[in-house]
Design an enzyme around this catalytic site. Structure first.
Site, mmCIF file in Angstrom:
data_model
loop_
_atom_site.group_PDB
_atom_site.id
_atom_site.type_symbol
_atom_site.label_atom_id
_atom_site.label_comp_id
_atom_site.label_asym_id
_atom_site.label_seq_id
_atom_site.Cartn_x
_atom_site.Cartn_y
_atom_site.Cartn_z
ATOM 1 N N THR A 1 0.843 -1.215 0.000
ATOM 2 C CA THR A 1 0.000 0.000 0.000
ATOM 3 C C THR A 1 0.875 1.261 0.000
ATOM 4 O O THR A 1 0.532 2.251 -0.627
ATOM 5 C CB THR A 1 -0.994 0.033 1.179
ATOM 6 O OG1 THR A 1 -0.280 -0.169 2.396
ATOM 7 C CG2 THR A 1 -2.080 -1.018 1.039
ATOM 8 N N PHE B 1 -6.854 -5.196 -0.559
ATOM 9 C CA PHE B 1 -8.198 -5.697 -0.846
ATOM 10 C C PHE B 1 -9.163 -5.379 0.286
ATOM 11 O O PHE B 1 -10.197 -4.771 0.102
ATOM 12 C CB PHE B 1 -8.133 -7.208 -1.081
ATOM 13 C CG PHE B 1 -8.712 -7.618 -2.393
ATOM 14 C CD1 PHE B 1 -7.942 -7.577 -3.535
ATOM 15 C CD2 PHE B 1 -10.035 -8.024 -2.483
ATOM 16 C CE1 PHE B 1 -8.481 -7.934 -4.755
ATOM 17 C CE2 PHE B 1 -10.578 -8.387 -3.694
ATOM 18 C CZ PHE B 1 -9.806 -8.345 -4.845
ATOM 19 N N HIS C 1 -0.156 -16.095 -6.382
ATOM 20 C CA HIS C 1 -1.327 -15.627 -7.136
ATOM 21 C C HIS C 1 -0.938 -15.079 -8.506
ATOM 22 O O HIS C 1 -1.700 -14.348 -9.126
ATOM 23 C CB HIS C 1 -2.092 -14.566 -6.327
ATOM 24 C CG HIS C 1 -2.795 -15.141 -5.137
ATOM 25 N ND1 HIS C 1 -3.300 -14.387 -4.110
ATOM 26 C CD2 HIS C 1 -3.059 -16.425 -4.801
ATOM 27 C CE1 HIS C 1 -3.847 -15.171 -3.194
ATOM 28 N NE2 HIS C 1 -3.703 -16.415 -3.587
ATOM 29 N N CYS D 1 -1.566 -18.883 -23.143
ATOM 30 C CA CYS D 1 -2.728 -19.325 -23.909
ATOM 31 C C CYS D 1 -3.506 -20.324 -23.060
ATOM 32 O O CYS D 1 -2.927 -21.248 -22.495
ATOM 33 C CB CYS D 1 -2.272 -19.980 -25.212
ATOM 34 S SG CYS D 1 -3.619 -20.838 -26.059
ATOM 35 N N CYS E 1 -3.857 -16.660 -29.359
ATOM 36 C CA CYS E 1 -2.560 -17.338 -29.406
ATOM 37 C C CYS E 1 -2.095 -17.484 -30.852
ATOM 38 O O CYS E 1 -2.880 -17.861 -31.730
ATOM 39 C CB CYS E 1 -2.701 -18.714 -28.759
ATOM 40 S SG CYS E 1 -1.214 -19.703 -28.823
HETATM 41 P P1 NAD Z 1 -5.923 -8.013 2.162
HETATM 42 O O1 NAD Z 1 -6.315 -6.764 1.414
HETATM 43 O O2 NAD Z 1 -6.963 -9.018 2.437
HETATM 44 O O3 NAD Z 1 -5.273 -7.589 3.530
HETATM 45 C C1 NAD Z 1 -4.313 -6.566 3.575
HETATM 46 C C2 NAD Z 1 -4.034 -6.304 5.041
HETATM 47 O O4 NAD Z 1 -2.942 -5.418 5.095
HETATM 48 C C3 NAD Z 1 -5.220 -5.634 5.767
HETATM 49 O O5 NAD Z 1 -5.466 -6.334 6.973
HETATM 50 C C4 NAD Z 1 -4.710 -4.211 6.031
HETATM 51 O O6 NAD Z 1 -5.142 -3.712 7.269
HETATM 52 C C5 NAD Z 1 -3.223 -4.415 6.052
HETATM 53 N N1 NAD Z 1 -2.442 -3.245 5.632
HETATM 54 C C6 NAD Z 1 -2.759 -2.281 4.736
HETATM 55 N N2 NAD Z 1 -1.751 -1.413 4.604
HETATM 56 C C7 NAD Z 1 -0.775 -1.835 5.446
HETATM 57 C C8 NAD Z 1 0.526 -1.360 5.763
HETATM 58 N N3 NAD Z 1 1.029 -0.263 5.182
HETATM 59 N N4 NAD Z 1 1.251 -2.060 6.657
HETATM 60 C C9 NAD Z 1 0.766 -3.164 7.276
HETATM 61 N N5 NAD Z 1 -0.463 -3.656 7.021
HETATM 62 C C10 NAD Z 1 -1.216 -2.995 6.106
HETATM 63 O O7 NAD Z 1 -4.698 -8.596 1.386
HETATM 64 P P2 NAD Z 1 -4.285 -10.091 1.186
HETATM 65 O O8 NAD Z 1 -4.332 -10.796 2.488
HETATM 66 O O9 NAD Z 1 -3.042 -10.053 0.404
HETATM 67 O O10 NAD Z 1 -5.417 -10.682 0.251
HETATM 68 C C11 NAD Z 1 -5.874 -9.921 -0.853
HETATM 69 C C12 NAD Z 1 -5.806 -10.596 -2.203
HETATM 70 O O11 NAD Z 1 -5.817 -9.559 -3.192
HETATM 71 C C13 NAD Z 1 -4.546 -11.367 -2.428
HETATM 72 O O12 NAD Z 1 -4.921 -12.508 -3.109
HETATM 73 C C14 NAD Z 1 -3.700 -10.480 -3.341
HETATM 74 O O13 NAD Z 1 -3.153 -11.274 -4.379
HETATM 75 C C15 NAD Z 1 -4.691 -9.566 -4.030
HETATM 76 N N6 NAD Z 1 -4.187 -8.183 -4.149
HETATM 77 C C16 NAD Z 1 -2.885 -7.959 -4.522
HETATM 78 C C17 NAD Z 1 -2.398 -6.676 -4.602
HETATM 79 C C18 NAD Z 1 -0.958 -6.466 -4.996
HETATM 80 O O14 NAD Z 1 -0.400 -7.262 -5.756
HETATM 81 N N7 NAD Z 1 -0.297 -5.434 -4.468
HETATM 82 C C19 NAD Z 1 -3.222 -5.591 -4.262
HETATM 83 C C20 NAD Z 1 -4.556 -5.857 -3.895
HETATM 84 C C21 NAD Z 1 -5.025 -7.160 -3.845
#
Ligand code: NAD
Length: 267
Positions: free
Chosen positions: A33, A40, A124, A132, A157
């Site tokens: 983030t 998510f 993921h 393809c 493809c």
């Molecule tokens: P999630 O969104 O379910 O959980 C993220 C957690 O991180 C939350 O509990 C939140 O409070 C916490 N968080 C947010 N910012 C933070 C910070 N700066 N420091 C510490 N904690 C912080 O994410 P998940 O468990 O990875 O599951 C979400 C799914 O969505 C996964 O499958 C992922 O592949 C996908 N996703 C990926 C991306 C990416 O590639 N960056 C982004 C969004 C979603």
């Protein structure tokens, strides 16, 4: 949580990592983030937007290719120009110091590899490649962007004419081989350090249950908090660099003590 307690938790976590044996890191969207990619389930997460959830779905990929290869691809592509933050860099440093054996990430943004981590399991998928759906021929992700830009939707493809899709695992997709390798890493680990994951997305959320010891750094509580040796409810980009500095300082102290000991033996 007071500043003093926060520091104590970091010191405890540093000691646990230094003595753990085999440590693996499991990361989720929260680690990215601070790099400008929304998570998510956090307070400002993608999950809050019904439109985004639909865009990143198999239903849109299969049934609305014109939407998927314009809007969804643009959304995914937006993650590709982001830079690793201090948390990704800290994880890479821990691997470099020999304290982390593997990074298992749910993220598709590729930022662990950008940060220099080597043994990374992207369970993921990723935004570097596409395949393809029929013959599994491989393509760079850019192929999807180029084909879409020319209006060739869905991209086909060149070998068999099947539809080419990104190497991203959407909800209801089968898990890739990488997940089973990560599963083995988790089974063989002594400690799992979870960073920035709600631990609510399965099957990834089974992984912490396979490990003897658990430590969690996440902004919000997770269902595994009670099982963890250390839980730090804080921001990864703040906590992880502090953790690395603490470990580096303990290592320097030990090296200085060893040098003193050797010096004493020599006289
Ligand atoms: P999630 O969104 O379910 O959980 C993220 C957690 O991180 C939350 O509990 C939140 O409070 C916490 N968080 C947010 N910012 C933070 C910070 N700066 N420091 C510490 N904690 C912080 O994410 P998940 O468990 O990875 O599951 C979400 C799914 O969505 C996964 O499958 C992922 O592949 C996908 N996703 C990926 C991306 C990416 O590639 N960056 C982004 C969004 C979603």
């Amino acid at each position: 949580m007071s500043e003093r307690l926060y520091g104590e938790e970091i010191r405890r976590l540093a000691e646990i990592i230094r003595t753990a044996g085999r440590t693996v890191v499991l990361t989720g969207a929260g680690i990215s983030t601070a790099s400008g990619i929304p998570d998510f389930r956090g307070p400002a997460g993608f999950w809050k937007s019904e439109e985004i959830v639909k865009l990143l779905s198999l239903e849109t990929l299969y049934n609305k290719p014109e939407v998927f290869y314009s809007k969804s691809i643009t959304l995914l592509s937006g993650m590709r120009d982001k830079k690793p933050n201090q948390a990704h860099l800290g994880v890479a440093r821990l691997e470099e110091m020999g304290l982390v054996k593997a990074v298992i990430t749910q993220n598709i943004d590729g930022l662990h590899l950008h940060a220099g981590s080597r043994n990374v399991y992207e369970i993921h998928g990723n935004l570097r490649e596409a395949h393809c759906q029929v013959c599994y021929s491989r393509y760079p992700f850019e192929f999807l962007l180029e084909e879409a830009a020319f209006g060739r939707i869905p991209p086909r493809c060149r070998e068999c004419g099947g539809v080419v899709r990104p190497d991203v695992v959407f909800f209801d997709d089968p898990m890739p081989q990488e997940f089973y390798l990560a599963y083995e890493e988790a089974e063989n680990a002594d400690l799992m350090l979870v960073i920035g994951s709600s631990l609510q997305v399965y099957p990834a959320a089974y992984l912490p249950g396979l490990v003897k010891k658990l430590a969690i750094v996440n902004a919000e509580p997770t269902p595994y908090d009670e099982r963890a040796e250390v839980v730090i409810h804080g921001r990864a980009e703040v906590v992880i660099p502090k953790l690395v500095r603490e470990i580096e300082s303990l290592t320097r102290r030990d090296e200085a003590n060893d040098a003193k000991g050797e010096g004493a033996g020599a006289t």
